[in-house]
Design a protein around this motif. Structure first.
Motif, mmCIF file in Angstrom:
data_model
loop_
_atom_site.group_PDB
_atom_site.id
_atom_site.type_symbol
_atom_site.label_atom_id
_atom_site.label_comp_id
_atom_site.label_asym_id
_atom_site.label_seq_id
_atom_site.Cartn_x
_atom_site.Cartn_y
_atom_site.Cartn_z
ATOM 1 N N SER A 1 38.820 0.686 -21.732
ATOM 2 C CA SER A 1 38.723 -0.754 -21.964
ATOM 3 C C SER A 1 39.785 -1.496 -21.157
ATOM 4 C CB SER A 1 38.890 -1.083 -23.448
ATOM 5 O OG SER A 1 38.703 -2.474 -23.649
ATOM 6 N N VAL A 2 39.424 -2.716 -20.748
ATOM 7 C CA VAL A 2 40.313 -3.533 -19.927
ATOM 8 C C VAL A 2 40.365 -4.945 -20.514
ATOM 9 C CG1 VAL A 2 40.603 -4.595 -17.650
ATOM 10 C CG2 VAL A 2 39.805 -2.215 -17.831
ATOM 11 N N VAL A 3 41.586 -5.469 -20.637
ATOM 12 C CA VAL A 3 41.765 -6.842 -21.104
ATOM 13 C C VAL A 3 42.669 -7.584 -20.119
ATOM 14 C CG1 VAL A 3 42.823 -8.285 -22.899
ATOM 15 C CG2 VAL A 3 41.431 -6.299 -23.551
ATOM 16 N N ILE A 4 42.236 -8.765 -19.694
ATOM 17 C CA ILE A 4 43.090 -9.613 -18.852
ATOM 18 C C ILE A 4 43.266 -10.960 -19.566
ATOM 19 C CG2 ILE A 4 43.326 -10.802 -16.633
ATOM 20 C CD1 ILE A 4 41.537 -8.613 -15.406
ATOM 21 N N LEU A 5 44.534 -11.307 -19.816
ATOM 22 C CA LEU A 5 44.832 -12.565 -20.515
ATOM 23 C C LEU A 5 45.512 -13.521 -19.538
ATOM 24 C CD1 LEU A 5 46.353 -10.871 -23.682
ATOM 25 C CD2 LEU A 5 44.061 -11.815 -23.475
ATOM 26 N N LYS A 6 45.054 -14.769 -19.549
ATOM 27 C CA LYS A 6 45.626 -15.743 -18.614
ATOM 28 C C LYS A 6 46.416 -16.780 -19.416
ATOM 29 C CE LYS A 6 44.281 -18.166 -14.456
ATOM 30 N NZ LYS A 6 44.595 -19.562 -14.409
ATOM 31 N N LYS A 7 47.642 -17.054 -18.944
ATOM 32 C CA LYS A 7 48.454 -18.052 -19.639
ATOM 33 C C LYS A 7 47.929 -19.444 -19.318
ATOM 34 C CE LYS A 7 52.367 -15.012 -19.203
ATOM 35 N NZ LYS A 7 53.680 -14.705 -18.615
ATOM 36 N N GLN A 8 47.582 -20.186 -20.375
ATOM 37 C CA GLN A 8 47.090 -21.549 -20.144
ATOM 38 C C GLN A 8 48.187 -22.582 -20.351
ATOM 39 O OE1 GLN A 8 43.291 -22.577 -21.845
ATOM 40 N NE2 GLN A 8 42.483 -21.706 -19.945
ATOM 41 N N SER A 9 49.067 -22.290 -21.260
ATOM 42 C CA SER A 9 50.243 -23.145 -21.445
ATOM 43 C C SER A 9 51.299 -22.295 -22.126
ATOM 44 C CB SER A 9 49.883 -24.372 -22.303
ATOM 45 O OG SER A 9 49.584 -23.940 -23.617
ATOM 46 N N ALA A 10 52.393 -22.872 -22.505
ATOM 47 C CA ALA A 10 53.500 -22.100 -23.058
ATOM 48 C C ALA A 10 53.099 -21.331 -24.308
ATOM 49 C CB ALA A 10 54.679 -23.029 -23.375
ATOM 50 N N ASP A 11 52.145 -21.858 -25.084
ATOM 51 C CA ASP A 11 51.775 -21.128 -26.296
ATOM 52 C C ASP A 11 50.287 -20.792 -26.405
ATOM 53 O OD1 ASP A 11 51.251 -23.746 -26.534
ATOM 54 O OD2 ASP A 11 52.444 -24.082 -28.360
ATOM 55 N N VAL A 12 49.543 -20.913 -25.291
ATOM 56 C CA VAL A 12 48.111 -20.600 -25.333
ATOM 57 C C VAL A 12 47.738 -19.554 -24.285
ATOM 58 C CG1 VAL A 12 45.770 -21.521 -25.155
ATOM 59 C CG2 VAL A 12 47.596 -22.935 -26.157
ATOM 60 N N LEU A 13 47.010 -18.520 -24.766
ATOM 61 C CA LEU A 13 46.482 -17.485 -23.867
ATOM 62 C C LEU A 13 44.963 -17.562 -23.862
ATOM 63 C CD1 LEU A 13 48.374 -14.146 -24.643
ATOM 64 C CD2 LEU A 13 48.313 -15.342 -22.447
ATOM 65 N N PHE A 14 44.359 -17.258 -22.716
ATOM 66 C CA PHE A 14 42.898 -17.253 -22.621
ATOM 67 C C PHE A 14 42.421 -15.837 -22.241
ATOM 68 C CE2 PHE A 14 39.161 -17.666 -19.740
ATOM 69 C CZ PHE A 14 38.237 -18.054 -20.697
ATOM 70 N N ILE A 15 41.399 -15.334 -22.947
ATOM 71 C CA ILE A 15 40.884 -14.001 -22.621
ATOM 72 C C ILE A 15 39.950 -14.117 -21.427
ATOM 73 C CG2 ILE A 15 39.705 -11.927 -23.474
ATOM 74 C CD1 ILE A 15 40.471 -12.740 -26.300
ATOM 75 N N ASP A 16 40.509 -13.819 -20.275
ATOM 76 C CA ASP A 16 39.769 -13.931 -19.024
ATOM 77 C C ASP A 16 38.757 -12.797 -18.915
ATOM 78 O OD1 ASP A 16 39.770 -14.747 -15.908
ATOM 79 O OD2 ASP A 16 39.848 -12.558 -16.087
ATOM 80 N N THR A 17 39.170 -11.595 -19.341
ATOM 81 C CA THR A 17 38.293 -10.431 -19.251
ATOM 82 C C THR A 17 38.495 -9.541 -20.464
ATOM 83 O OG1 THR A 17 38.161 -10.343 -16.842
ATOM 84 C CG2 THR A 17 37.904 -8.255 -17.991
#
Lengths: 577, 82
Positions: A478-494
């Motif tokens: 399994s692969v997870v990529i998280l992208k920082k959207q702001s100082a306290d928000v992460l987005f699950i890119d993959t």
């Protein structure tokens, strides 16, 4: 296979249940064979008593109405006329009589059958004839009717035809055992000359198995249905990932092995064994090859029940069994996946689960060797069975019931490793993003270079997961990529995962860990998105299942502080470096 | 292989064939000394010895052992001949 020693030990055990009686009659020494048959029966929980007649007593035992064999009141009489003994009779004959040897011998066997029918209610287990490579006229023997080679083959041929007319006679295919073992293993000349035993000690268990297989069939212990996995069992590859154009089936390359396997299964269906499908797939995806792939041998009309969903296979098999109204012990389950086989075995011990070899090239010869599909009769009605069941099934579509498999999962000792992307894994990670179609939330494809860039970019948090259990290592799944959207928000890119490890708590483990990492880094919110494709509908609701809140269609949000850790039986690998 | 080693191995095999954990074979033991050593169990014994030592007795040897000592010597001859 068991050894003679083991069978001998077992022949002394006591098995409860109705007693059946079998008498062994041979023109050779049969004591060891009798012991082996008894031992094998008891291994199979059949309470079989054996009466072994002395060497070369066939005529006297069968002619005398008050003989020991008839007094024993057998349910079965095994007639074992060994080729080695009749070979001697053949060689003692005048040359001129030899061309009629098979015909004469067949008359003699028919005479035995008639005697048995007159004096006993026993079914006759008739051993056919192994061969001797006589070579009296070399290869030319095959077209010369005074040769033993010619006559013994003719005798087997006559025997086949005579048995067709007699429903009380059941064949024991000794010749096939000789072919499978090879003549050198099958026969031990020293044993023959010292003890008149016409088969070697290591052959005994195989013959005993054949006899008991037939006995079981007469007792109604039969297999009636084969439950089939699809991906890498009926065709090479994964239909959900590879697509209809890329699965391996047909006359070329590896596909040929799957095609022949399907041909054999089709034959099985034609002779009255039901075929069912049990696959972890979307139903439409799973059915597509059956409908649209030109080289598929099996068609939807060959399948009595088609079950394709994402539930565990044990529950699906119970559903199939209930719908077909068959005993669980009459089912055979074929699946290339060790995990699935073990899960089904552990939850449903009665079902037969052959240990399919790793190489698909071996599937067919392996399943033939298992000899799972005995019969004690054959009629034309057998051919129509699939149709009957299909319509039956349409009438009472049942509610599926699902049983908890928690105990099983717990017993697997599953351990996962979670790490940020590291250079040795880049290529595997990139490959997974390119190949995974089904469990893939956004289906974003990345090259190896892009993966490397993301791994080194502080705007991303990356995770890969591996899984192993007591049966083996599944590697990076399994692969997870998280992208920082702001100082306290992460987005699950993959987020993608291999379907091989579906439904065993890995999804829950992944999210638990993901949320844990986010929390540890000080994030308070995780955003997620599902981008629908024709192949990924299996994960369309996964974020809600995992406790995310739906913002608008296909968009989700999780407050880290409110997350409740999901139950899972997977432990994290503790690295001590 | 020494005589002692062969005899020890043979003893293990014989215990299994004759189903007697306390059976002790000596060089001068003969078949009639052992419960259950008949023509049939003899064949099983021979077959197990052949498997264990990876040898093959000649037809004439199989029925011709006067006592256990002779059997041991024959085994040694075959093992060394391999």
């Amino acid at each position: 296979m068991f050894t003679f020693k083991e069978l001998k030990k077992h022949s002394k055990t006591i098995v409860p249940g109705k007693e059946y009686r079998l008498a062994v009659l041979g023109n050779c020494a049969t004591q060891f064979l009798a012991t082996s048959i008894k031992g094998f029966a008891r291994k199979e929980n059949i309470n079989l008593e054996i009466f072994d007649t002395d060497y070369n007593q066939i005529d006297s035992q069968l002619i005398d109405k008050c003989s020991e064999v008839y007094a024993f009141d057998p349910d079965f009489i095994l007639l074992y006329i060994s080729t080695d003994k009749i070979y001697e009779e053949f060689m003692d004959m005048e040359l001129i009589e030899r061309s009629a040897f098979a015909v004469k011998y067949m008359e003699k066997i028919t005479y035995y059958w008639n005697l048995i029918c007159k004096n006993s209610h026993a079914r006759i287990l008739q051993m056919n004839f192994s061969e001797i490579d006589d070579k009296i006229i070399g290869n030319y023997s095959c077209k010369t009717n005074i040769s033993f080679t010619f006559q013994i083959r003719e005798l087997n041929y006559l025997l086949q035809h005579s048995m067709m007319e007699r429903k009380e006679v059941l064949p024991i295919d000794l010749l096939s055992i000789q072919i499978n073992l090879g003549i050198k293993k099958f026969y031990d000349p020293a044993l023959y000359y010292n003890a008149k035993m016409a088969i070697s000690i290591q052959t005994l268990p195989y013959v005993a198995k054949a006899v008991i297989d037939v006995v079981k069939a007469t007792l109604g212990k039969l297999k009636k249905c084969v439950v089939l996995d699809l991906d890498n069992t009926l065709w090479g590859g994964v239909i959900g990932d590879d697509g209809i154009g890329n699965i391996e089936i047909g006359e070329l390359g590896r596909g040929h092995a799957f095609t022949d396997f399907q041909r054999w299964l089709k034959q099985l269906k034609d002779r009255g064994i039901l075929l069912a499908v049990c696959s972890k797939n979307n139903e439409d995806t799973a059915k597509e090859p059956f409908i649209n792939h030109e080289e598929m041998i099996l068609k939807l009309t060959d399948i009595s029940i088609f079950v394709a969903n994402w539930n565990d296979k044990a529950s699906n098999i119970k559903y199939i069994q209930t719908a077909l109204n068959l005993g669980m012990d009459s089912l055979v389950f074929l699946d290339d996946n060790t995990f699935e086989r073990n899960l089904v075995r552990s939850i449903i011990p009665e079902i037969e689960v052959p240990e399919l070899p790793e190489d698909p090239a071996q599937y067919l010869s392996f399943i033939q060797e298992c000899n799972l599909f005995e019969a004690a009769s054959y009629s034309d009605e057998d051919q129509n069975r699939t149709k009957q069941y299909q319509s039956e099934f349409e009438r009472n579509k049942l509610q599926q019931e699902f049983e908890s498999i928690d105990d099983y999962l717990n017993s697997l000792n599953m351990v996962a490793e979670v790490q940020p992307f590291d250079p040795v894994r880049y290529s595997r990670i990139a490959q997974l993003t390119q190949r995974s179609n089904q469990f893939n939330l956004r289906t974003i494809r990345y090259t190896e270079d892009e993966i490397e860039r993301i791994a080194n970019d502080s705007n991303y948090v990356t995770l890969y997961y591996t899984l192993r259990d007591k049966f083996g290592d599944h590697g990076l799944i399994s692969v997870v990529i998280l992208k920082k959207q702001s100082a306290d928000v992460l987005f699950i890119d993959t987020w993608l995962m291999s379907c091989r490890v579906l439904k065993r708590g890995m999804e829950e483990f992944i999210i638990n860990k993901l949320v844990g990492v986010a929390e540890g880094m000080g994030y308070s919110e995780i955003l997620a998105e599902y981008i629908p494709t024709p192949k990924n509908s299996m994960v369309k609701d996964i974020y809600t299942t995992m406790g995310f809140e739906m913002m608008k269609e296909n968009h989700y949000k999780l407050e880290v502080a409110t997350y409740k850790e999901k139950c899972t039986y997977i432990k994290e690998e503790q690295k001590n470096d | 292989m020494t005589k002692g080693e062969v005899l020890a191995k043979l003893n293990e095999i014989a215990q299994e064939v004759f189903e007697d954990d306390e059976l002790i074979l000596k060089e001068n033991t003969v078949a009639s000394d052992v419960d259950g050593w008949d023509s049939l169990t003899h064949l099983q014994l021979i077959s197990d010895i052949e498997d264990e030592f990876k040898i093959k007795f000649l037809m004439g040897e199989i029925q011709g052992f006067a006592n256990v000592g002779e059997l041991v010597n024959t085994i040694i001859n075959h093992v060394e001949g391999n």
